[in-house]
Design a protein around this motif. Structure first.
Motif: not given
Length: 455
Positions: A295-298, A413-416, A419-425
């Motif tokens: 959730x934090x990431x997206x 989740x915070x660290x990623x 990055x771009x959403x696709x790479x981080x996810x």
């Protein structure tokens, strides 16, 4: 047993996914047209009717699951009596609701009356108790597809969009219960309502009603204080954030729902019950930690995509609510799998009332100043209070792996996010799958024979 558990978990996860993800998409389409103010008015109407719906259903689901999961010879007779009591309860609640909203001139409040028909028809608790989770998944799919189709049709509507969408969502609830009825009948599970001994059923349901009503008031307190103390836009932001964070809640509560019939049957064996409860609690906490990081990431990208830039203030509210993914994993699992099978409703009610007092105090102080952010802060503090109160009545322990995941997953989740959403996810999904695959507690959900090596 293994294959049955896998099917049950798959069906319940699919249902919860449908129930959370599809409404978020349809609500995004409608919310973008309604705007935060109208969305806040719709949220206020749903909040008001939900109090009467929960009065109508108070204790029925829990008692129905307990009866359906048991092996008593009079099970069919008891289920018929409970269904008759539910219909009477729905009629009384509808009359009470209509009397309360008589001073309201907005049609959106009157439209919500349709939901009481769905309450009268509700037999999802029977499907849960009989462990027919696929039936509930089918009913949910029918409801959400109905709403999706009409969301696309209504998105071009002008001034009447608010009332039209309120009617569609209420009728979707009725359609869902009709689909469940048909599916149960095809499985040969059919009960007819019996209206005798209503007073007896009132007494039985009251055992579960107190904690359930208190929990509902507790969970809806933030929206209620936002309606009273903040502008409608703040209610719209909070409704958006709440819907986003409820996706993890749905997956966790779905897991608990699958395990509940087994926990009820094993409640007389203290050693087996304690071992199963400890594994279930660790698994839910690990799942909650993974979902918290996701959730934090997206959150920001999803809000921007589905709701539009007008709802970007909701992103901060979502981040404030993220700790609930872990806190709710503990409290939902503990309430459903420990307190209900053990019959500890009095303890449950006491702890909820303490947490509710904390929530109300925080909301009275923070909502007038901070709006939706203040409501989110009050929710997290009160849920933390509830989580701290629960362990006092049991010796359940957390494993080291569980504590590590609670710390690591949100941090990932915070660290990623940089990055771009696709790479981080993509990286986060691979990381999460690796963490969950190596967890004995999570594997025990699918393979009940896995009981060792939980540390």
């Amino acid at each position: 047993m293994k294959h049955r558990r896998i099917r049950a978990l798959a069906a319940e996860i699919i249902r919860r996914g449908i129930e959370m993800i599809l409404p978020m998409i349809t609500a995004g389409l409608i919310a973008a047209k309604l705007g935060p103010a109208s969305q806040g008015r719709l949220s206020a109407a749903v909040t008001m009717v939900s109090y009467f719906v929960i009065i109508c259903q108070a204790g029925i689901r829990e008692l129905g699951i307990c009866i359906a999961a048991s092996d008593c010879q009079t099970k069919e007779q008891k289920l018929s009596g409970l269904l008759g009591f539910q219909i009477c309860s729905a009629l009384v609640s509808a009359v009470l609701y209509l009397s309360v909203i008589s001073f309201r001139r907005e049609h959106v409040y009157l439209i919500q009356t349709v939901r009481f028909l769905a309450c009268a028809l509700n037999v999802s608790w029977l499907a849960e108790g009989m462990e027919e989770f696929g039936i509930n998944a089918f009913g949910c799919l029918v409801q959400r597809l109905f709403c999706c189709i009409f969301a696309l049709c209504l998105s071009g509507l002008g001034r009447n969009l608010l009332n039209a969408w309120a009617l569609v969502t209420a009728c979707g609830e009725v359609l869902r219960q009709l689909a469940v009825h048909v599916s149960l009948k095809r499985k040969g599970i059919c009960i007819s309502p019996v209206f005798s001994d209503i007073a007896c059923w009132l007494h039985d349901t009251m055992r579960f009603a107190g904690p359930l009503l208190a929990m509902h008031v507790f969970s809806m307190a933030d929206r209620t204080f936002l309606v009273m103390l903040a502008v409608p836009e703040e209610g719209g932001y909070y409704a958006c954030a709440d819907r986003m964070v409820h996706i993890p809640f749905g997956l966790i509560s779905g897991t608990a729902a699958v395990l509940l019939p087994e926990m009820i049957r094993s409640s007389d064996d203290a050693e087996l019950f304690h071992r199963n409860m400890e594994l279930a609690l660790r698994a839910c906490l690990e799942l909650g930690a993974v979902l918290c990081g996701a959730v934090i990431l997206i959150a920001e990208d999803v809000i921007r995509l589905l709701y539009g830039s007008a709802y970007l203030p909701a992103c901060g509210v979502i981040l404030l609510l993220c700790p609930l993914c872990i806190l709710k994993a503990y409290t939902v699992c503990f309430r459903n799998l420990y307190l209900i099978p053990k019959g500890m409703q009095a303890y449950d009610l006491k702890t909820i009332c303490i947490a509710m007092a904390v929530n109300a105090s925080c909301d009275l102080i923070l909502v007038p100043r901070l709006g939706a952010a203040g409501a989110a802060a009050g929710t997290v503090l009160s849920e933390l209070t509830l989580a701290l109160l629960y362990p006092r009545c049991t010796g359940l322990r957390f494993g080291r792996r569980t504590c590590l995941m609670i710390c690591v997953c949100p941090a990932a989740g915070i660290l990623l996010k940089s990055m771009s959403i696709f790479a981080g996810l993509s990286i986060y999904i691979l990381f999460s799958l690796a963490m969950l695959y190596g967890s004995p507690a999570v594997r025990s959900l699918v393979i009940p024979e896995v009981r060792d090596g939980t540390e």
